[in-house]
Design a protein around this motif. Sequence first.
Motif, PDB file in Angstrom:
ATOM      1  N   ILE A  65       0.868  -1.178   0.000  1.00  0.00           N
ATOM      2  CA  ILE A  65       0.000   0.000   0.000  1.00  0.00           C
ATOM      3  C   ILE A  65       0.902   1.224   0.000  1.00  0.00           C
ATOM      4  N   GLY A  66       1.359   1.602  -1.188  1.00  0.00           N
ATOM      5  CA  GLY A  66       2.288   2.727  -1.315  1.00  0.00           C
ATOM      6  C   GLY A  66       3.472   2.540  -0.380  1.00  0.00           C
ATOM      7  N   THR A  67       3.783   3.573   0.390  1.00  0.00           N
ATOM      8  CA  THR A  67       4.853   3.489   1.383  1.00  0.00           C
ATOM      9  C   THR A  67       4.293   3.277   2.778  1.00  0.00           C
ATOM     10  N   GLN A  68       2.963   3.180   2.874  1.00  0.00           N
ATOM     11  CA  GLN A  68       2.289   3.108   4.170  1.00  0.00           C
ATOM     12  C   GLN A  68       2.357   1.737   4.833  1.00  0.00           C
ATOM     13  N   GLY A  69       2.308   0.662   4.033  1.00  0.00           N
ATOM     14  CA  GLY A  69       2.278  -0.677   4.609  1.00  0.00           C
ATOM     15  C   GLY A  69       1.928  -1.725   3.574  1.00  0.00           C
ATOM     16  N   THR A  70       1.390  -2.841   4.044  1.00  0.00           N
ATOM     17  CA  THR A  70       1.088  -3.980   3.176  1.00  0.00           C
ATOM     18  C   THR A  70      -0.193  -4.659   3.646  1.00  0.00           C
ATOM     19  N   VAL A  71      -0.990  -5.129   2.691  1.00  0.00           N
ATOM     20  CA  VAL A  71      -2.162  -5.941   3.016  1.00  0.00           C
ATOM     21  C   VAL A  71      -1.799  -7.384   2.688  1.00  0.00           C
ATOM     22  N   PHE A  72      -2.092  -8.279   3.630  1.00  0.00           N
ATOM     23  CA  PHE A  72      -1.745  -9.690   3.488  1.00  0.00           C
ATOM     24  C   PHE A  72      -2.999 -10.544   3.416  1.00  0.00           C
ATOM     25  N   LEU A  73      -3.021 -11.472   2.444  1.00  0.00           N
ATOM     26  CA  LEU A  73      -4.054 -12.489   2.343  1.00  0.00           C
ATOM     27  C   LEU A  73      -3.420 -13.781   2.824  1.00  0.00           C
ATOM     28  N   THR A  74      -4.034 -14.415   3.813  1.00  0.00           N
ATOM     29  CA  THR A  74      -3.504 -15.669   4.343  1.00  0.00           C
ATOM     30  C   THR A  74      -4.570 -16.752   4.205  1.00  0.00           C
ATOM     31  N   TYR A  75      -4.138 -18.008   4.366  1.00  0.00           N
ATOM     32  CA  TYR A  75      -5.049 -19.147   4.250  1.00  0.00           C
ATOM     33  C   TYR A  75      -4.639 -20.229   5.241  1.00  0.00           C
ATOM     34  N   SER A  76      -5.638 -20.882   5.819  1.00  0.00           N
ATOM     35  CA  SER A  76      -5.393 -22.022   6.693  1.00  0.00           C
ATOM     36  C   SER A  76      -6.034 -23.253   6.062  1.00  0.00           C
ATOM     37  N   SER A  77      -5.224 -24.239   5.722  1.00  0.00           N
ATOM     38  CA  SER A  77      -5.782 -25.471   5.145  1.00  0.00           C
ATOM     39  C   SER A  77      -6.553 -26.259   6.202  1.00  0.00           C
ATOM     40  N   ALA A  78      -6.238 -26.057   7.468  1.00  0.00           N
ATOM     41  CA  ALA A  78      -6.949 -26.761   8.546  1.00  0.00           C
ATOM     42  C   ALA A  78      -8.388 -26.271   8.693  1.00  0.00           C
ATOM     43  N   THR A  79      -8.604 -24.962   8.532  1.00  0.00           N
ATOM     44  CA  THR A  79      -9.950 -24.398   8.702  1.00  0.00           C
ATOM     45  C   THR A  79     -10.640 -24.135   7.370  1.00  0.00           C
ATOM     46  N   GLY A  80      -9.865 -24.048   6.277  1.00  0.00           N
ATOM     47  CA  GLY A  80     -10.432 -23.714   4.972  1.00  0.00           C
ATOM     48  C   GLY A  80     -10.789 -22.253   4.849  1.00  0.00           C
ATOM     49  N   LYS A  81     -10.277 -21.427   5.761  1.00  0.00           N
ATOM     50  CA  LYS A  81     -10.616 -20.001   5.753  1.00  0.00           C
ATOM     51  C   LYS A  81      -9.462 -19.152   5.254  1.00  0.00           C
ATOM     52  N   ASN A  82      -9.847 -18.043   4.586  1.00  0.00           N
ATOM     53  CA  ASN A  82      -8.905 -16.998   4.238  1.00  0.00           C
ATOM     54  C   ASN A  82      -8.964 -15.954   5.348  1.00  0.00           C
ATOM     55  N   ASN A 146      -8.756  -8.212  -7.035  1.00  0.00           N
ATOM     56  CA  ASN A 146     -10.087  -8.755  -7.278  1.00  0.00           C
ATOM     57  C   ASN A 146      -9.992 -10.171  -7.830  1.00  0.00           C
ATOM     58  N   GLY A 147     -10.815 -11.068  -7.314  1.00  0.00           N
ATOM     59  CA  GLY A 147     -10.964 -12.405  -7.875  1.00  0.00           C
ATOM     60  C   GLY A 147      -9.693 -13.211  -7.985  1.00  0.00           C
ATOM     61  N   THR A 148      -8.939 -13.300  -6.905  1.00  0.00           N
ATOM     62  CA  THR A 148      -7.680 -14.056  -6.925  1.00  0.00           C
ATOM     63  C   THR A 148      -7.749 -15.250  -5.990  1.00  0.00           C
ATOM     64  N   ASN A 149      -6.680 -16.012  -5.977  1.00  0.00           N
ATOM     65  CA  ASN A 149      -6.482 -17.128  -5.069  1.00  0.00           C
ATOM     66  C   ASN A 149      -7.688 -18.060  -5.053  1.00  0.00           C
ATOM     67  N   CYS A 150      -8.112 -18.433  -6.231  1.00  0.00           N
ATOM     68  CA  CYS A 150      -9.278 -19.287  -6.391  1.00  0.00           C
ATOM     69  C   CYS A 150      -8.949 -20.704  -5.947  1.00  0.00           C
ATOM     70  N   GLY A 151      -9.764 -21.203  -5.036  1.00  0.00           N
ATOM     71  CA  GLY A 151      -9.592 -22.586  -4.577  1.00  0.00           C
ATOM     72  C   GLY A 151     -10.107 -23.530  -5.639  1.00  0.00           C
ATOM     73  N   SER A 152      -9.924 -24.795  -5.391  1.00  0.00           N
ATOM     74  CA  SER A 152     -10.423 -25.804  -6.300  1.00  0.00           C
ATOM     75  C   SER A 152     -11.941 -25.644  -6.418  1.00  0.00           C
ATOM     76  N   LEU A 153     -12.415 -25.521  -7.626  1.00  0.00           N
ATOM     77  CA  LEU A 153     -13.848 -25.337  -7.821  1.00  0.00           C
ATOM     78  C   LEU A 153     -14.621 -26.584  -7.466  1.00  0.00           C
ATOM     79  N   ALA A 154     -13.910 -27.686  -7.238  1.00  0.00           N
ATOM     80  CA  ALA A 154     -14.572 -28.909  -6.824  1.00  0.00           C
ATOM     81  C   ALA A 154     -14.729 -28.972  -5.304  1.00  0.00           C
ATOM     82  N   ALA A 155     -14.133 -28.006  -4.602  1.00  0.00           N
ATOM     83  CA  ALA A 155     -14.217 -28.021  -3.144  1.00  0.00           C
ATOM     84  C   ALA A 155     -15.665 -27.861  -2.706  1.00  0.00           C
ATOM     85  N   LYS A 156     -16.019 -28.521  -1.621  1.00  0.00           N
ATOM     86  CA  LYS A 156     -17.385 -28.422  -1.119  1.00  0.00           C
ATOM     87  C   LYS A 156     -17.444 -27.362  -0.035  1.00  0.00           C
ATOM     88  N   ARG A 157     -18.474 -26.561  -0.066  1.00  0.00           N
ATOM     89  CA  ARG A 157     -18.651 -25.495   0.927  1.00  0.00           C
ATOM     90  C   ARG A 157     -19.556 -25.991   2.017  1.00  0.00           C
TER      91      ARG A 157
END
Length: 157
Positions: A65-82, A146-157
């Motif tokens: 984010i410019g010189t101000q900082g950074t935004v991080f996207l993380t993922y946990s395979s144990a919980t299935g959450k971003n 926008n619209g990144t880090n797409c999981g397997s479309l076969a994954a069940k929600r």
Amino acid sequence: MINIRRVSAIGAAATATACAAMVLAPAAAAAEPTARPTGSAKKAAAAQYNGACGSGYAVVNSAQIGTQGTVFLTYSSATGKNCVVTVRTKPGKAVHMTASLGFASPTTTVTDTGYFTTYAGPVYLDARGLCVTWRGEISGEVAGKNGTNCGSLAAKR
């Protein structure tokens, strides 16, 4: 539309519209700057991920984010959450910050916005099998994708 939001008391009304506009902004508007430092200009040091999402979450994407900082996207395979967290490069006086995470169908956005000294977030979303849109904002500067880090479309929600 599902919209979950934690907001600090200061500036809540003013930021609600800005957060909605950030999530709906076209990808081109949210793209990272393409200009690179030249000559003696130094590239700003990026903020480091602070582990705010918790144990088991690994960084899968980030945007400066410019010189101000950074935004991080993380993922946990144990919980299935971003998880998204926005981290300032140099903590200090509280400034307006946002961490936002969402997906398009069904329209869901989780946002943490307010005045913070060090970081905004974490915000979590179970987006298994879906692409996510994620943003961070610090003092009016915005970054994310926008619209990144797409999981397997076969994954069940």
